[in-house]
Enzyme design. Structure first.
Site, short mmCIF file in Angstrom:
data_model
loop_
_atom_site.label_atom_id
_atom_site.label_comp_id
_atom_site.label_asym_id
_atom_site.label_seq_id
_atom_site.Cartn_x
_atom_site.Cartn_y
_atom_site.Cartn_z
CB SER A 124 -0.95 -0.04 1.20
OG SER A 124 -1.99 0.89 1.07
CG ASP A 178 -6.41 -3.44 -3.56
OD1 ASP A 178 -7.27 -2.95 -2.78
OD2 ASP A 178 -5.26 -3.00 -3.65
CG HIS A 213 -4.84 -3.18 -0.05
ND1 HIS A 213 -4.42 -2.45 -1.13
CD2 HIS A 213 -4.23 -2.61 1.04
CE1 HIS A 213 -3.61 -1.48 -0.73
NE2 HIS A 213 -3.47 -1.57 0.58
#
Length: 437
Positions: free
Chosen positions: A164, A368, A428
Site C-alpha cells: 500500500s 483490491d 489488498h
C-alpha cells in the site's frame, strides 16, 4: 518455473523474487530463532523502532538467505505490529507459530515508519515527517545505523518489500539507498524493491475505480457518472498540484463509492466494510475528511485485539518502550502530517530505479479496490523506461500453486529488471487474503 505443492501465490512470488529454489515444500512449522530490536534516533525528537528476526530455515544458515525489510502502509500502519503478527512474521496475533512465515525463506526486518508509527515516536509535534523526502531521509539514517551495527548482513542480498502506502515509501527509499550504496555511505547488498498494491500513482487508482466497479456490477450508470465526476475533480487538483485539495476530493470519492455500492470493502470487493468506529477524542482531528480517511486506511491495521497484544505482552517482552509511548498512539498524527503528500505520484522515482538497473517487482491483488490492478497497469504504461516497449510486448505466463491442479493462481510478466504479478483471488493484503474458490 517449478512450483511447490500447497504453496500460496504470494509465497511463490517471494521465492521467485529472492531467487530461491521452489523444489522443496516450505510449510514447516516456525522455530524459535534469534531476534533483536532497538531504536534509532533519526532526527532530534524523532525515534524509529525496528525489529529483526534471523531466518529459521532448517536446511540453511541465515547467512545463505536474503534479508527482507517489510514496510506497512497508511501512512501510520505498523510493520512491527500488523506486518509481523498479522501477515508474515513467525507468530500470529494469538502468539501461535505461523506455518507460512517468510522466515523460512529470509531474515525479516520490520521498521515502524514514518516516525510516530507503531512503537516509533516523536517528543515534539514538529518532528513528524511531512513528505516522502523526510521519510526517506529518516530511513537512510536507520539503515546506515543498522548495517554498521549488523555487519553480518552487509553482503547478504537485501530486498525492500512493501504494501500500500509502504510501496510509495519503498520506491523513494530504494532509490536513495541505491545512491548511498554507490557512494559507499551505506554498506549493503541492495537487491531490489517489491511494490505490493502500492500507492505509486494515486490518481490512476481514483480514475479507474468507477470503470472497475461498474465492470463487476457494483455501480450502475448513475453511480458510475457520480464517481467519474468527482474523479475528474481529483485529476484537476492533481494537475494543478493542489495536493491537499486532491486529498480532500479523494475522501469525497471514497464516500460516494461506499454510498453507491452499499459499503463495498476497499480492500476486497467481494466483502463489505465493517461500520466505522467513532474516532477517539484524543486523536484531535480538526478536519472531518481526514477522520474518515484515517479510520478507513489506518485504524483497520490496529484493531483492538492487535493493540492489546502490542501494548501488553509484546511491550513487556521488548522492555525498551518508553513509559509515555503506546503502540499506535501517534499514528493519527502521522497520517495527518502527511496530508499534502498523499496524492503526489512517484512514477518518476520508479523510472529512475529501472534506469539504474535496480530490480523492481510490482504485484497486485485481483480483488483490491483502493489500489486496483487497472490503476496499477495505467501508471506502468506511463513509465519512460527505455525497455518498456519490450516488456509490453511480452505475453504473461500462468503460475500454479498446486501442480496437480489446473487452477491458475497468478500471472506474471517479466523483462530484465521489471516484473509484474497479477495475484488472483487476492485483495489488498495479498499475504493474508482469503483466496476465493
Amino acid at each position: 518455473m517449478e512450483l511447490v505443492p500447497r504453496t500460496s501465490p504470494v509465497v511463490l512470488l517471494l521465492l521467485s523474487l529472492l531467487g530461491l529454489s521452489t523444489g522443496a515444500v516450505i510449510d514447516w512449522p516456525a522455530e524459535e530463532g534469534k531476534e533483536v530490536w532497538d531504536y534509532v534516533t533519526v532526527r532530534k525528537d524523532a525515534h524509529m523502532f525496528w525489529w529483526l528476526y534471523y531466518a529459521t530455515n532448517p536446511c540453511k544458515n541465515f547467512s545463505e538467505l536474503p534479508l527482507v525489510m517489510w514496510l506497512q502502509g497508511g501512512p501510520g500502519g505498523s510493520s512491527t505490529g500488523f506486518g509481523n503478527f498479522e501477515e508474515i512474521g513467525p507468530l500470529d496475533s494469538d502468539l501461535k507459530p505461523r506455518r507460512t512465515t517468510w522466515l523460512q525463506s529470509a531474515s525479516l526486518l520490520f521498521v515502524d515508519n514514518p516516525v510516530g508509527t507503531g512503537f516509533s515516536y516523536v517528543n515534539k509535534s514538529g518532528a513528524y515527517a511531512k513528505d516522502l523526502a523526510m521519510v526517506v531521509s529518516d530511513m537512510m539514517i536507520l539503515l546506515k545505523t543498522f548495517f554498521d551495527c549488523h555487519k553480518e548482513f552487509q553482503t547478504i542480498p537485501f530486498y525492500i518489500f512493501s504494501e500500500s502506502y509502504g510501496g510509495k515509501m519503498a520506491a523513494g527509499i530504494g532509490l536513495e539507498l541505491y545512491k548511498a550504496v554507490q557512494q559507499g555511505t551505506i554498506q549493503c547488498n541492495f537487491a531490489g524493491v517489491a511494490l505490493g498494491d502500492s500507492w505509486i500513482s494515486p490518481i490512476n487508482s481514483v480514475l479507474s475505480w468507477g470503470p472497475y466497479l461498474y465492470s463487476v456490477s457494483l455501480l450502475d450508470d448513475q453511480g458510475l457518472a457520480e464517481v467519474s465526476q468527482v474523479a475528474e475533480q481529483v485529476l484537476d487538483a492533481v494537475n494543478k498540484e493542489h495536493y491537499v485539495e486532491a486529498t480532500q476530493l479523494w475522501g469525497k470519492a471514497e464516500m460516494l463509492i461506499e454510498q453507491n455500492t452499499d459499503g463495498v470493502n476497499f480492500y476486497n470487493i467481494l466483502t463489505k466494510s465493517a461500520p466505522m468506529a467513532a474516532m477517539e477524542s484524543s486523536l484531535e482531528f480538526t478536519q472531518s475528511h481526514l477522520v474518515h480517511l484515517y479510520q478507513r486506511h489506518v485504524r483497520h491495521l490496529q484493531q483492538d485485539t492487535l493493540s492489546q497484544l502490542m501494548n501488553g505482552p509484546i511491550r513487556k517482552k521488548l522492555k525498551i518502550i518508553p513509559e509515555d509511548c503506546s503502540w499506535g498512539g501517534q499514528s493519527a498524527s502521522v497520517f495527518q502530517n502527511m496530508e499534502g503528500d498523499f496524492m503526489k505520484p512517484v512514477i518518476g522515482i520508479v523510472d529512475e530505479l529501472l534506469e539504474a538497473g535496480v530490480n523492481v517487482t510490482v504485484y497486485n491483488g485481483q480483488l483490491d479496490l483502493i489500489v486496483d490492478t487497472m490503476g496499477q497497469e495505467a501508471w506502468m504504461r506511463k513509465l519512460k523506461w527505455a525497455e518498456l516497449p519490450k516488456f509490453n510486448q511480452l505475453k504473461w505466463k500462468a503460475l500454479y500453486s498446486d501442480p496437480q491442479s489446473s487452477e491458475t493462481s497468478a500471472f506474471v510478466k517479466s523483462y530484465k529488471n521489471l516484473a509484474f504479478y497479477w495475484i488472483l483471488r487476492a485483495g489488498h493484503m495479498v499475504t493474508i487474503s482469503r483466496f476465493v474458490r
